[in-house]
Design a protein around this motif. Structure first.
Motif, mmCIF file in Angstrom:
data_model
loop_
_atom_site.group_PDB
_atom_site.id
_atom_site.type_symbol
_atom_site.label_atom_id
_atom_site.label_comp_id
_atom_site.label_asym_id
_atom_site.label_seq_id
_atom_site.Cartn_x
_atom_site.Cartn_y
_atom_site.Cartn_z
ATOM 1 N N TRP A 54 -2.902 13.101 -4.154
ATOM 2 C CA TRP A 54 -2.431 12.800 -2.797
ATOM 3 C C TRP A 54 -1.915 11.376 -2.667
ATOM 4 C CZ3 TRP A 54 -6.161 11.690 1.806
ATOM 5 C CH2 TRP A 54 -5.422 11.549 2.987
ATOM 6 N N LEU A 55 -2.753 10.393 -3.034
ATOM 7 C CA LEU A 55 -2.412 8.996 -2.778
ATOM 8 C C LEU A 55 -1.408 8.448 -3.788
ATOM 9 C CD1 LEU A 55 -5.931 7.673 -1.720
ATOM 10 C CD2 LEU A 55 -4.045 8.462 -0.276
ATOM 11 N N GLY A 56 -1.470 8.904 -5.033
ATOM 12 C CA GLY A 56 -0.464 8.484 -6.005
ATOM 13 C C GLY A 56 0.919 8.940 -5.590
ATOM 14 N N THR A 57 0.998 10.181 -5.079
ATOM 15 C CA THR A 57 2.278 10.701 -4.593
ATOM 16 C C THR A 57 2.769 9.907 -3.387
ATOM 17 O OG1 THR A 57 1.711 12.928 -5.368
ATOM 18 C CG2 THR A 57 3.474 12.758 -3.745
ATOM 19 N N ARG A 58 1.862 9.601 -2.448
ATOM 20 C CA ARG A 58 2.242 8.811 -1.267
ATOM 21 C C ARG A 58 2.746 7.424 -1.667
ATOM 22 N NH1 ARG A 58 1.050 10.233 3.954
ATOM 23 N NH2 ARG A 58 0.865 8.059 4.606
ATOM 24 N N MET A 59 2.103 6.821 -2.664
ATOM 25 C CA MET A 59 2.531 5.495 -3.106
ATOM 26 C C MET A 59 3.950 5.539 -3.668
ATOM 27 S SD MET A 59 0.557 2.889 -5.686
ATOM 28 C CE MET A 59 -0.807 2.617 -4.543
ATOM 29 N N MET A 60 4.237 6.572 -4.488
ATOM 30 C CA MET A 60 5.585 6.706 -5.044
ATOM 31 C C MET A 60 6.603 7.012 -3.958
ATOM 32 S SD MET A 60 5.125 8.549 -8.779
ATOM 33 C CE MET A 60 3.890 9.765 -8.348
ATOM 34 N N LEU A 61 6.215 7.843 -2.977
ATOM 35 C CA LEU A 61 7.135 8.161 -1.881
ATOM 36 C C LEU A 61 7.430 6.931 -1.031
ATOM 37 C CD1 LEU A 61 5.818 11.668 -0.746
ATOM 38 C CD2 LEU A 61 8.028 11.154 -1.821
ATOM 39 N N MET A 62 6.421 6.067 -0.827
ATOM 40 C CA MET A 62 6.663 4.817 -0.089
ATOM 41 C C MET A 62 7.652 3.940 -0.845
ATOM 42 S SD MET A 62 3.124 3.545 1.679
ATOM 43 C CE MET A 62 2.437 4.447 3.075
ATOM 44 N N GLY A 63 7.464 3.845 -2.152
ATOM 45 C CA GLY A 63 8.411 3.082 -2.965
ATOM 46 C C GLY A 63 9.806 3.651 -2.860
ATOM 47 N N LEU A 338 -3.016 3.494 2.804
ATOM 48 C CA LEU A 338 -2.154 4.574 2.312
ATOM 49 C C LEU A 338 -2.416 5.858 3.074
ATOM 50 C CD1 LEU A 338 -2.104 4.298 -1.605
ATOM 51 C CD2 LEU A 338 -0.114 4.283 -0.092
ATOM 52 N N ILE A 339 -3.684 6.064 3.459
ATOM 53 C CA ILE A 339 -4.056 7.275 4.200
ATOM 54 C C ILE A 339 -3.569 7.216 5.648
ATOM 55 C CG2 ILE A 339 -6.032 8.570 5.108
ATOM 56 C CD1 ILE A 339 -7.532 7.808 2.510
ATOM 57 N N VAL A 340 -3.788 6.073 6.311
ATOM 58 C CA VAL A 340 -3.523 6.023 7.765
ATOM 59 C C VAL A 340 -2.088 5.652 8.117
ATOM 60 C CG1 VAL A 340 -5.941 5.475 8.240
ATOM 61 C CG2 VAL A 340 -4.298 3.605 7.987
ATOM 62 N N ARG A 341 -1.406 4.926 7.228
ATOM 63 C CA ARG A 341 -0.025 4.535 7.533
ATOM 64 C C ARG A 341 0.928 5.723 7.379
ATOM 65 N NH1 ARG A 341 1.452 -0.401 9.937
ATOM 66 N NH2 ARG A 341 0.269 -2.119 9.011
ATOM 67 N N LYS A 342 1.843 5.875 8.300
ATOM 68 C CA LYS A 342 2.866 6.884 8.174
ATOM 69 C C LYS A 342 3.858 6.458 7.096
ATOM 70 C CE LYS A 342 2.717 8.544 12.961
ATOM 71 N NZ LYS A 342 3.493 8.738 14.217
ATOM 72 N N LEU A 343 4.461 7.459 6.465
ATOM 73 C CA LEU A 343 5.515 7.144 5.513
ATOM 74 C C LEU A 343 6.704 6.535 6.241
ATOM 75 C CD1 LEU A 343 5.472 10.357 3.268
ATOM 76 C CD2 LEU A 343 4.746 8.048 2.605
ATOM 77 N N PRO A 344 7.394 5.568 5.618
ATOM 78 C CA PRO A 344 8.558 4.947 6.274
ATOM 79 C C PRO A 344 9.605 6.012 6.648
ATOM 80 C CG PRO A 344 7.960 3.766 4.278
ATOM 81 C CD PRO A 344 7.148 5.014 4.275
ATOM 82 N N ALA A 345 10.278 5.777 7.725
ATOM 83 C CA ALA A 345 11.307 6.723 8.182
ATOM 84 C C ALA A 345 12.504 6.687 7.250
ATOM 85 C CB ALA A 345 11.719 6.370 9.599
#
Length: 345
Positions: A54-63, A338-345
């Motif tokens: 979950w969080l590794g994917t979110r980190m890459m998506l944020m990048g 990483l959990i609480v922040r929304k992904l950037p638009a």
């Protein structure tokens, strides 16, 4: 479709190679974070696997969504400009400390296990790592695509040997050892430390991938692969925990009965795990320092290797033993945001 899966495999293997280091290969990380908790350690591995996916994917998506060139940009997004700047400085210091420890570890491996000079091991590894990372992310993806399957094969051999030689019914009755601490907090700390460390590679990796679904598949491959490797190592440890608990390199107890050929394979895998962590750390450090130290990326990478070599001669890895716990707590804040922040638009 074929191209997407190939790229996803490269992402997943790079994720695994960035997280897995010498502590994993030796068995010490698995022992301390999971196996000492008995049956609860198995539950901890399941929790860790879900978080890695979950969080590794979110980190890459944020990048990807921020088109971030370095982990500092994601930290600014998570913490705000002022706090994010100091978090990135702390991450950079610890990355350098771990880089120094990895280089010292290669020297010790060459000196103690192969009989060559400490300096040959450190300098040789540094030169080879430099040749890989000057190719940029393509070089990191390629070397992980080569090394990580060897790691997976090694863990598979461990699993097969454990299956053939031990009674697995005893796993259901396992009790925690005389170990203070909480299994869930231990699992969370493990994920937090490793994700904070992996920022250096996962953030720019996400920025370089154009397709979000490829990133998601790669995150699943990496997270599941890490979970399976942890589980196999954990089971092997549990079946001989009374013997493993006193050893600096617990995995050596499993390896010694498999023959000299497997021992050499183990040394190769251990060096490969150090190598993949090393190139990820130096690449991430250089990407973050590039704007502050305008000497060119190749020269900056060479400078990092030279400084790390110098500190490795002074016994700098001792300092890392104090930085690791602090970095784990810092990582807790990173994964919470990483959990609480929304992904950037």
């Amino acid at each position: 479709m074929t191209n997407r899966w190939m790229n996803s495999l490269k992402i997943g293997f790079t994720y695994i190679g960035t997280v897995v280091g010498a502590g994993f290969a030796s068995g010490q990380e698995i022992l301390q974070f999971f196996s000492l908790f008995g049956w609860w350690g198995t539950i901890g591995i399941m929790v860790s696997t879900v978080l890695f996916i979950w969080l590794g994917t979110r980190m890459m998506l944020m990048g990807h969504l921020l088109q971030a060139k370095s982990y500092e940009e994601v930290n600014h997004y998570l913490f705000g400009e002022r706090i994010g700047h100091w978090v990135s400085i702390f991450v950079g210091i610890t990355l350098f400390g771990v880089t120094t420890a990895m280089m010292a570890g290669t020297g010790a491996l060459f000196e103690e296990q192969i009989g060559l000079s400490f300096h040959v091991g450190v300098i040789g590894t540094a030169v080879l790592a430099y040749m890989v990372i000057i190719r940029g992310m393509e070089g990191i993806l390629s070397i992980n695509a080569l090394v990580v399957p060897l790691m997976l094969l090694f863990m598979l051999l461990i699993g097969i040997h454990s299956w053939q030689t031990r009674d697995f019914s005893q796993l259901a009755q396992l009790e925690p050892s005389n170990h203070t601490g909480n299994w869930l907090f231990s699992a969370l700390t493990y994920v937090a430390f490793n994700l904070a460390m992996s920022q250096a590679v996962l953030v720019p990796l996400g920025a370089e991938i154009s397709d979000k679904n490829t990133i998601r598949i790669g995150g699943w491959i990496g997270g599941v692969g890490l979970g399976l490797m942890l589980l196999i190592g954990h089971i092997a440890m549990q079946l001989r925990l009374d013997q493993m608990i006193t050893l600096d390199i617990p995995m050596a107890l499993v390896i010694e009965v498999l023959g000299e050929g497997i021992k050499m394979f183990f040394l190769l895998v251990m060096w490969g795990e150090v190598f993949t962590t090393l190139i990820g750390n130096v690449y991430g450090l250089a990407a973050n320092l590039e704007s502050a130290v305008p000497v060119g990326k190749k020269r900056l990478m060479a400078l990092i290797f030279i400084c790390a070599y110098a500190f490795s001669l002074l016994g700098f890895p001792t300092l890392v033993s104090y930085l690791y716990p602090l970095f784990g707590y810092c990582g807790m804040f990173i994964i919470a945001l990483l959990i609480v922040r929304k992904l950037p638009a």
